[in-house]
Design a protein around this motif. Sequence first.
Motif, PDB file in Angstrom:
ATOM      1  N   PHE A 163       1.931  -4.020  -3.161  1.00 21.25           N
ATOM      2  CA  PHE A 163       1.093  -2.961  -3.737  1.00 21.25           C
ATOM      3  C   PHE A 163       0.922  -1.792  -2.766  1.00 21.25           C
ATOM      4  O   PHE A 163       1.149  -0.633  -3.127  1.00 21.25           O
ATOM      5  N   VAL A 164       0.555  -2.085  -1.516  1.00 18.04           N
ATOM      6  CA  VAL A 164       0.345  -0.983  -0.560  1.00 18.04           C
ATOM      7  C   VAL A 164       1.657  -0.307  -0.198  1.00 18.04           C
ATOM      8  O   VAL A 164       1.699   0.899   0.070  1.00 18.04           O
ATOM      9  N   ALA A 165       2.765  -1.072  -0.224  1.00 23.18           N
ATOM     10  CA  ALA A 165       4.080  -0.483   0.063  1.00 23.18           C
ATOM     11  C   ALA A 165       4.470   0.496  -1.052  1.00 23.18           C
ATOM     12  O   ALA A 165       5.036   1.570  -0.791  1.00 23.18           O
ATOM     13  N   ALA A 166       4.148   0.127  -2.294  1.00 28.60           N
ATOM     14  CA  ALA A 166       4.434   1.015  -3.430  1.00 28.60           C
ATOM     15  C   ALA A 166       3.612   2.294  -3.326  1.00 28.60           C
ATOM     16  O   ALA A 166       4.113   3.397  -3.589  1.00 28.60           O
ATOM     17  N   LYS A 167       2.366   2.167  -2.922  1.00 33.33           N
ATOM     18  CA  LYS A 167       1.518   3.361  -2.719  1.00 33.33           C
ATOM     19  C   LYS A 167       2.116   4.225  -1.598  1.00 33.33           C
ATOM     20  O   LYS A 167       2.157   5.454  -1.702  1.00 33.33           O
ATOM     21  N   GLU A 207       1.963   7.000  -8.206  1.00 34.11           N
ATOM     22  CA  GLU A 207       0.931   7.927  -8.683  1.00 34.11           C
ATOM     23  C   GLU A 207      -0.456   7.297  -8.597  1.00 34.11           C
ATOM     24  O   GLU A 207      -0.628   6.117  -8.848  1.00 34.11           O
ATOM     25  N   GLU A 208      -1.439   8.133  -8.284  1.00 33.43           N
ATOM     26  CA  GLU A 208      -2.809   7.654  -8.047  1.00 33.43           C
ATOM     27  C   GLU A 208      -3.379   6.918  -9.254  1.00 33.43           C
ATOM     28  O   GLU A 208      -4.058   5.897  -9.119  1.00 33.43           O
ATOM     29  N   GLU A 209      -3.073   7.424 -10.440  1.00 37.70           N
ATOM     30  CA  GLU A 209      -3.579   6.801 -11.661  1.00 37.70           C
ATOM     31  C   GLU A 209      -3.035   5.368 -11.798  1.00 37.70           C
ATOM     32  O   GLU A 209      -3.753   4.443 -12.167  1.00 37.70           O
ATOM     33  N   LEU A 210      -1.741   5.222 -11.473  1.00 37.77           N
ATOM     34  CA  LEU A 210      -1.095   3.911 -11.547  1.00 37.77           C
ATOM     35  C   LEU A 210      -1.643   2.981 -10.462  1.00 37.77           C
ATOM     36  O   LEU A 210      -1.841   1.778 -10.685  1.00 37.77           O
ATOM     37  N   VAL A 211      -1.927   3.549  -9.302  1.00 36.59           N
ATOM     38  CA  VAL A 211      -2.509   2.770  -8.192  1.00 36.59           C
ATOM     39  C   VAL A 211      -3.828   2.155  -8.641  1.00 36.59           C
ATOM     40  O   VAL A 211      -4.063   0.952  -8.454  1.00 36.59           O
ATOM     41  N   LEU A 216      -7.195  -1.378   2.100  1.00 35.29           N
ATOM     42  CA  LEU A 216      -8.098  -0.823   1.094  1.00 35.29           C
ATOM     43  C   LEU A 216      -8.405   0.646   1.393  1.00 35.29           C
ATOM     44  O   LEU A 216      -8.424   1.490   0.489  1.00 35.29           O
ATOM     45  N   ALA A 217      -8.592   0.964   2.674  1.00 33.44           N
ATOM     46  CA  ALA A 217      -8.856   2.355   3.062  1.00 33.44           C
ATOM     47  C   ALA A 217      -7.670   3.244   2.674  1.00 33.44           C
ATOM     48  O   ALA A 217      -7.856   4.359   2.170  1.00 33.44           O
ATOM     49  N   PHE A 218      -6.464   2.735   2.875  1.00 31.52           N
ATOM     50  CA  PHE A 218      -5.255   3.492   2.529  1.00 31.52           C
ATOM     51  C   PHE A 218      -5.139   3.663   1.015  1.00 31.52           C
ATOM     52  O   PHE A 218      -4.849   4.742   0.517  1.00 31.52           O
ATOM     53  N   VAL A 219      -5.381   2.597   0.287  1.00 31.85           N
ATOM     54  CA  VAL A 219      -5.265   2.616  -1.175  1.00 31.85           C
ATOM     55  C   VAL A 219      -6.271   3.594  -1.791  1.00 31.85           C
ATOM     56  O   VAL A 219      -5.960   4.297  -2.758  1.00 31.85           O
ATOM     57  N   LEU A 220      -7.461   3.656  -1.223  1.00 33.33           N
ATOM     58  CA  LEU A 220      -8.514   4.521  -1.771  1.00 33.33           C
ATOM     59  C   LEU A 220      -8.415   5.965  -1.284  1.00 33.33           C
ATOM     60  O   LEU A 220      -9.162   6.833  -1.739  1.00 33.33           O
ATOM     61  N   LEU A 273      -3.258  -0.627 -11.331  1.00 29.50           N
ATOM     62  CA  LEU A 273      -2.736  -1.864 -10.745  1.00 29.50           C
ATOM     63  C   LEU A 273      -3.796  -2.603  -9.936  1.00 29.50           C
ATOM     64  O   LEU A 273      -3.864  -3.828  -9.945  1.00 29.50           O
ATOM     65  N   LEU A 274      -4.617  -1.828  -9.239  1.00 30.69           N
ATOM     66  CA  LEU A 274      -5.673  -2.422  -8.416  1.00 30.69           C
ATOM     67  C   LEU A 274      -6.591  -3.279  -9.291  1.00 30.69           C
ATOM     68  O   LEU A 274      -7.009  -4.371  -8.882  1.00 30.69           O
ATOM     69  N   GLU A 275      -6.872  -2.790 -10.496  1.00 32.81           N
ATOM     70  CA  GLU A 275      -7.743  -3.528 -11.417  1.00 32.81           C
ATOM     71  C   GLU A 275      -6.979  -4.634 -12.152  1.00 32.81           C
ATOM     72  O   GLU A 275      -7.459  -5.758 -12.270  1.00 32.81           O
ATOM     73  N   THR A 276      -5.772  -4.329 -12.628  1.00 30.79           N
ATOM     74  CA  THR A 276      -4.980  -5.302 -13.391  1.00 30.79           C
ATOM     75  C   THR A 276      -4.715  -6.569 -12.579  1.00 30.79           C
ATOM     76  O   THR A 276      -4.849  -7.683 -13.079  1.00 30.79           O
TER      77      THR A 276
END
Length: 218
Positions: free
Chosen positions: A60-64, A69-73, A91-95, A76-79
């Motif tokens: 997940f973080v590698a894809a980010k 795209e932020e919307e997809l991030v 988490l800091a990077f993802v957000l 996925l984070l929720e799914t």
Amino acid sequence: MSTGNGGISAEAIDRKLRSERILQAEGVPFLAALPVIETTAEALKRSKEEVALRTLGLLFVAAKGEGLEEELVERLLETYELRPHLTPKELAFVLDNSPSQHDRIQFTWRHEAAWTLLWALGFVAQLGKPDQICDVEFAAKTMAERTISEFIDDSELRPIADILDQADLIYRYHWAVRNARTKGQQGLDPGVTEERHHALNWLIGYGEQMWDQVTTHT
């Protein structure tokens, strides 16, 4: 690296010698004085679920990092319900809606750590010499084609002895990479080697370190 309770075990010595024979056959230099690593009795036995969730977090973080795209991030984070399974740094990077180019590159490299864990879970047949980057498309598909429970169900954690074999080998490959900085390259990829070493040290519980704090000493 551990040498057990005072004496060095035959298991650890045998593993070290097997690694050295592989390196010798590949023409990769090694340091005979480099110590042995943990034995099967000393290594941490992680659960299949724990390794699978760590793998999904890394993918997940590698894809980010690659520019998902932020919307997809956020979706996925929720799914995948990954938030509790990400490390503080992840988490800091993802957000972060506008991460630095440096951070993007660093997290894109996590594909290699994920590839190592995909091997440990049986999705990847063999790791091989760390001389080229992994099949990112295949790695991403292992996640995209499954729900979180399907991913865990389809995983089959390899025996700890096999994981230790790779941990010992990557430890010696990494020494060769660092040695090559002063003596010319040996055809190994430093980034691939570093990420594999990090993942394998985490797998065996080296130094009892959390993912963000894992060290890769040689």
